[in-house]
Scaffold this active site. Structure first.
Site, short mmCIF file in Angstrom:
data_model
loop_
_atom_site.label_atom_id
_atom_site.label_comp_id
_atom_site.label_asym_id
_atom_site.label_seq_id
_atom_site.Cartn_x
_atom_site.Cartn_y
_atom_site.Cartn_z
CB ALA A 92 -1.04 0.04 1.06
N GLY A 135 -0.13 -4.99 0.78
CA GLY A 135 -1.45 -5.10 0.09
C GLY A 135 -1.28 -5.65 -1.23
CD GLU A 138 -3.26 -7.51 3.00
OE1 GLU A 138 -3.91 -7.54 4.22
OE2 GLU A 138 -3.06 -6.24 2.68
CD GLU A 158 1.22 -5.95 5.70
OE1 GLU A 158 0.34 -5.81 4.71
OE2 GLU A 158 1.68 -6.77 6.13
#
Length: 235
Positions: A92, A135, A138, A158
């Site tokens: 992200a 992300g 994911e 993360e």
């Protein structure tokens, strides 16, 4: 997750033909078009090379809009989602999120639209090369099928910034590689290679599944084709 050269994947599913680009006026962060010998494969390529395809809010909205477009097109049978040779998506866009407070994230349904890929009514195939971190990992997990090149790396880093996966990684990753290895990835932040990801995954080929089912059937019902198993006789 299937380990395969993604160029070979494109050849197998007919994506080596020239892409018919759709209108790009509405897209800044992705390339969108139609490929395949029958022009029936939707193609979405993440296109933020300077940011290693980091997932910003604008990019995810564009991906959702492209999926809406392909789902409404009856000529499209499946959709391929890919990045670049260097990065599928490196995570992200932290710069975009760094000033958000907890209240803003919670009350504003932060990331609520990021699972649009998982809600697609048409099959979505992820073609992964390079980094698929945070992300990005994911996002790949949201797809129905994942093909990975040999240089692909998957990870949930993360924890290194004091956070946990926020877009479904803690749930979807567990279903693929199990709780223990998911905890290891999430608590250490150490990425794994494509070969490791393939060997860790629970998924099997159809042939392997049928062979396992046959062995189970034979051991349960002792049919005539049962391989002889030593029986311990008590006496």
């Amino acid at each position: 997750m299937l380990l395969m050269n993604t160029k070979h994947v494109f050849k197998c599913i007919g994506l080596v033909s020239q892409m018919r680009a759709l209108s790009t006026a509405a897209y800044t962060h992705i390339n969108v078009g139609v490929k395949g010998q029958k022009n029936n494969i939707g193609f979405i390529q993440l296109n933020r090379p300077k940011a290693l395809n980091a997932l910003c809010d604008g990019l995810m909205h564009e991906v959702a809009n492209a999926l809406d477009q392909f789902e409404s097109d009856k000529t499209i049978s499946a959709i391929v989602l890919t990045g670049s040779d260097k990065a599928f998506a490196a995570g992200a866009d932290i710069k975009e999120m760094v000033d958000n407070t907890f209240a803003q994230c919670f009350n504003g349904n932060f990331l609520s639209h990021w699972d649009r890929v998982a809600r697609s009514v048409k099959p979505v195939i992820a073609a992964v090369n390079g980094y698929a971190l945070g992300g990005g990992c994911e996002l790949a997990l949201m797809c129905d099928i994942v093909y990975a090149g040999e240089n692909a790396k998957f990870g949930q880093p993360e924890i290194l910034i004091g956070a946990i996966p926020g877009a479904g990684g803690t749930q979807r990753l567990t279903r693929v590689i199990g709780k223990s290895r998911t905890m290891e990835m999430c608590l250490t932040g150490i990425p794994i290679s494509a070969k490791e990801a393939e060997s860790w995954a629970y998924e099997t080929t159809l042939a392997q599944g049928l062979k396992a089912e046959k062995r189970y059937f034979h051991s349960t019902f002792a049919t005539g084709s049962l391989t002889k198993v030593p029986v311990k006789v008590q006496g």
